[in-house]
Motif scaffolding. Structure first.
Motif, PDB file in Angstrom:
ATOM      1  N   THR A   7      -5.737   5.727   3.670  1.00  0.00           N
ATOM      2  CA  THR A   7      -5.160   4.401   3.877  1.00  0.00           C
ATOM      3  C   THR A   7      -3.530   4.394   3.635  1.00  0.00           C
ATOM      4  OG1 THR A   7      -5.276   3.574   1.739  1.00  0.00           O
ATOM      5  CG2 THR A   7      -7.211   3.368   3.470  1.00  0.00           C
ATOM      6  N   GLY A   9      -2.143   3.037   1.373  1.00  0.00           N
ATOM      7  CA  GLY A   9      -1.993   2.900  -0.229  1.00  0.00           C
ATOM      8  C   GLY A   9      -2.535   4.492  -0.721  1.00  0.00           C
ATOM      9  N   THR A  10      -3.605   4.952  -0.206  1.00  0.00           N
ATOM     10  CA  THR A  10      -3.673   6.136  -0.845  1.00  0.00           C
ATOM     11  C   THR A  10      -2.989   7.263  -0.451  1.00  0.00           C
ATOM     12  OG1 THR A  10      -5.396   6.631   1.177  1.00  0.00           O
ATOM     13  CG2 THR A  10      -6.174   5.704  -0.799  1.00  0.00           C
ATOM     14  N   ASN A  32       0.357  -7.437  -4.378  1.00  0.00           N
ATOM     15  CA  ASN A  32       0.166  -5.908  -4.690  1.00  0.00           C
ATOM     16  C   ASN A  32      -1.308  -5.393  -5.161  1.00  0.00           C
ATOM     17  OD1 ASN A  32      -0.111  -6.307  -7.416  1.00  0.00           O
ATOM     18  ND2 ASN A  32       1.777  -5.356  -7.855  1.00  0.00           N
ATOM     19  N   LEU A  35      -3.344  -3.049  -3.005  1.00  0.00           N
ATOM     20  CA  LEU A  35      -2.383  -1.662  -2.946  1.00  0.00           C
ATOM     21  C   LEU A  35      -2.769  -1.069  -4.162  1.00  0.00           C
ATOM     22  CD1 LEU A  35      -0.186   0.197  -1.916  1.00  0.00           C
ATOM     23  CD2 LEU A  35       1.750  -1.089  -3.252  1.00  0.00           C
ATOM     24  N   GLU A  38      -6.074   0.604  -3.740  1.00  0.00           N
ATOM     25  CA  GLU A  38      -6.113   2.139  -3.213  1.00  0.00           C
ATOM     26  C   GLU A  38      -5.519   3.161  -3.980  1.00  0.00           C
ATOM     27  OE1 GLU A  38      -6.928   2.295   0.076  1.00  0.00           O
ATOM     28  OE2 GLU A  38      -8.078   0.437  -0.376  1.00  0.00           O
ATOM     29  N   PHE A  39      -4.305   2.607  -4.840  1.00  0.00           N
ATOM     30  CA  PHE A  39      -4.031   3.716  -5.933  1.00  0.00           C
ATOM     31  C   PHE A  39      -5.110   4.257  -6.729  1.00  0.00           C
ATOM     32  CE2 PHE A  39       0.847   3.971  -6.266  1.00  0.00           C
ATOM     33  CZ  PHE A  39       1.108   3.865  -4.837  1.00  0.00           C
ATOM     34  N   VAL A  74       5.049  -0.141  -9.429  1.00  0.00           N
ATOM     35  CA  VAL A  74       4.351  -0.994  -8.603  1.00  0.00           C
ATOM     36  C   VAL A  74       4.550  -2.343  -8.993  1.00  0.00           C
ATOM     37  CG1 VAL A  74       2.263  -1.233  -7.372  1.00  0.00           C
ATOM     38  CG2 VAL A  74       3.096   0.923  -8.187  1.00  0.00           C
ATOM     39  N   GLY A 103       4.432  -5.005  -3.048  1.00  0.00           N
ATOM     40  CA  GLY A 103       3.522  -5.678  -2.180  1.00  0.00           C
ATOM     41  C   GLY A 103       4.475  -6.610  -1.490  1.00  0.00           C
ATOM     42  N   VAL A 170       5.282  -2.858   0.716  1.00  0.00           N
ATOM     43  CA  VAL A 170       4.164  -2.640   1.550  1.00  0.00           C
ATOM     44  C   VAL A 170       3.458  -4.032   1.715  1.00  0.00           C
ATOM     45  CG1 VAL A 170       1.967  -1.407   1.875  1.00  0.00           C
ATOM     46  CG2 VAL A 170       3.773  -0.445   0.567  1.00  0.00           C
ATOM     47  N   CYS A 172       0.805  -6.787   2.362  1.00  0.00           N
ATOM     48  CA  CYS A 172      -0.633  -6.866   1.558  1.00  0.00           C
ATOM     49  C   CYS A 172      -1.681  -6.400   2.525  1.00  0.00           C
ATOM     50  CB  CYS A 172      -0.757  -8.046   0.766  1.00  0.00           C
ATOM     51  SG  CYS A 172      -0.652  -9.585   1.761  1.00  0.00           S
ATOM     52  N   ALA A 175      -1.638  -2.378   3.091  1.00  0.00           N
ATOM     53  CA  ALA A 175      -2.013  -1.166   2.097  1.00  0.00           C
ATOM     54  C   ALA A 175      -3.366  -0.517   2.230  1.00  0.00           C
ATOM     55  CB  ALA A 175      -2.222  -1.923   0.884  1.00  0.00           C
TER      56      ALA A 175
END
Length: 563
Positions: A7, A9-10, A32, A35, A38-39, A74, A103, A170, A172, A175
């Motif tokens: 994604t 995010g990843t 965020n 996001l 995903e992190f 972030v 975000g 990014v 929302c 993400a």
């Protein structure tokens, strides 16, 4: 292969991990949260939850200093981003590649011109990115997954190439959108110099330096940003030039080197150093930045007509500009063309004044700053890192003699008070092998004190000397007034509060040298953060601060030219 779908995010998190980012600093907000989800899928990254966005930005600053590479923060849209803005501006001023990630509103909201929370209350979704564009080398909004990979990679490349922050916003609902895998790419290759410009610059500079009777070398903070420290050292070894550094470049040249003269800082620098630098018939300036702070109110006297100015991507020789010349490459080529000339070094040795060390003891008299920093000096080892907050800690810290391979961190270009608390957190996590010592004044500490809590949460183990003299000492010496007095706290007891249920921090207050000796011994044995509150008289400050403050005050106080 990753055990999750790629994604936006990843992809971003993986790019950071590929570049040896192991921690990111964050404060959550509704824009965020996806996001951050995903992190969290990328195991190579650890989330560090900070108390506020400003401190998270300062932590990223310290992390970039510690690792020499990228750092990441972030935040949420607008309220989070603008809270972090000051820290990102500082990273820009100090040449640190921080990736500021925010975000942003749902793309449908922006397409339908909705009024949104956390905004200015009008239909304008670009203002945060536009503001960040002034303090970054790239500021982009990611609103479509097909564009995201290229936008992310270009921004990271710019951050590394320019050693400056970038801003990625990014949306929302983007993400977690599907995206390409992060395919192999080399972000670390440094662009080569233009060969013609490089050759001409080297020939011109070498001719002037070889003709000079007493050339000297003066290094500044851009040496680190240009990754030229090793090349600088090799040049000095080959030429035997007398070498000094500006105060904001302390530790960027080995202070145990026999050619090292000290700090060039005008009248408050190392005794004898200024005389040798200013009497040179050719001065090789490598990454130096001359501001009112680094020149003691523009009182230094380097003759720019007899100087070769080596910048990150440009060399200026006798008024001639040679651009697209990388500093490290220029120094390597120049070294091959220079003759040895230790004349200036011999002159410095003749006039050098050996400073009498303060005797270590265990007096029961009120503690002085000289005694405090004499004991800090005694604590230093090769893997030490000293973080000096804006204020009197600058001047006392500058006088420390650093062992080989130790580091000294200062935010002199931007000078944002409170920077050191967050920076200490980031530095400890970025360089866990180093013994981090932070010297912080009480006034500065009050701006960002909460991040002691985060240090305890993530088991950072600095020794923090909290210098309690009841106010903003550096401002007192520039221009005093009632605004420089603060509401004093019982700082050592804050550690009890911040420990919560699991923290291992210790705090104590000392007022005599004997108490300080005991506190340092306990701190060095303690497996956790130690905060030592040091009681100092309000009027006890470095004599160099007094002189420097007078010069800066006069420079600030010049009347308008039209009066």
């Amino acid at each position: 292969m990753a055990d999750y779908a790629w994604t936006v995010g990843t992809y971003l998190a993986t790019r950071l991990a590929e570049l040896d980012v192991a921690h990111y600093f964050t404060v959550p907000g509704d824009y965020n949260l996806i996001l951050l989800d995903e992190f969290l899928k990328v195991d190579q990254l650890q989330m560090v939850s900070c108390c506020n966005e400003l401190n998270a930005g300062y932590a990223a600053d310290g992390y970039a200093r510690a690792t020499g590479g990228l750092a990441a923060v972030v935040v949420t849209y607008s309220v989070g981003g603008l809270s972090a803005l000051n820290a990102i501006a500082g990273a820009y001023a100090e040449d640190l590649p921080v990736v500021a990630i925010s975000g942003a509103p749902n793309t449908n909201s922006t397409a339908e011109y909705e009024y949104l929370h956390h905004t200015l209350g009008k239909i304008d979704y670009d203002y945060v990115r536009e503001i960040f564009a002034r303090v970054t080398v790239d500021a982009v909004t990611i609103q479509h997954p097909t564009e995201a990979a290229g936008q992310i990679d270009i921004a990271i490349e710019k951050a590394l190439r320019h050693r400056k922050p970038v801003y990625l916003e990014v949306a929302c609902n983007i993400a977690a959108a599907p995206i390409s895998a992060p395919n192999p790419r080399d972000f670390t290759k440094i662009a080569a110099s233009d060969p013609h410009s490089l050759k001409a610059a080297v020939q011109h500079a070498a001719r002037l330096l070889n003709e000079a009777q007493k050339p000297v070398l003066l290094a500044g903070p851009s040496v680190r940003a240009a990754k030229a420290e090793a090349d600088l050292l090799k040049l000095v070894d080959a030429t035997q030039y007398a070498t000094a550094v500006t105060p904001d470049a302390k530790s960027f040249f080995d202070e145990t080197h026999p050619n090292y003269m000290g700090i060039y800082w005008g009248s408050v620098g190392t005794p004898g150093c200024g005389s040798v630098v200013e009497s040179a018939d050719q001065c090789l300036l490598v990454g130096a930045k001359f501001t009112d702070y680094t020149t003691t109110g523009h009182t230094t006297l380097v003759d720019r007509r007899k100087s070769i100015d080596v910048r990150a991507k440009e060399v200026i020789v006798a008024g001639e500009s040679y651009n697209n010349v990388a500093m490290a490459e220029f120094l390597r080529e120049l070294t091959e063309s220079l003759s040895q000339n230790p004349t200036a070094l011999q002159a410095f040795k003749r006039i050098r004044k050996e400073q009498m060390p303060v005797k270590l003891g265990a007096s029961t008299e009120p503690l002085t700053t000289r005694q405090l920093f004499a004991h800090v000096q005694n604590m230093l080892v090769g893997e030490s890192a000293v973080i000096a907050e804006t204020g009197d800690s600058w001047f006392n810290g500058i006088e420390l003699s650093l062992p080989e391979a130790s580091r000294f961190e200062i935010q002199m270009q931007y000078g944002s008070i409170g920077w050191s608390v967050g920076a200490t957190l980031g530095y400890c996590l970025g360089a866990p092998e180093r013994k981090v010592i932070a010297c912080i004044g009480d006034g500065s500490f009050q701006l960002t004190a909460q991040e002691i809590s985060t240090m305890l949460r993530y088991d950072a183990k600095p020794i923090v000397f909290l210098i309690n003299n009841g106010g903003y000492t550096i401002e007192v010496e520039i221009h005093d007034g009632p605004y420089n007095t603060i509401n004093n706290w019982q700082y050592a007891r804050l550690v009890e509060v911040f420990n919560g249920e699991h923290g291992k921090g210790s705090g104590c207050r000392v007022a005599t040298e004997a108490e300080l000796v005991d506190a340092i011994a306990q701190a060095q044995q303690h497996d956790g953060l130690s905060l030592i509150e040091v009681m100092i008289d309000r009027d006890d400050c470095s004599s160099n601060l007094l002189e420097w403050g007078g010069h800066v005050a006069r420079n600030n106080g010049r009347p308008p030219r039209f009066l």
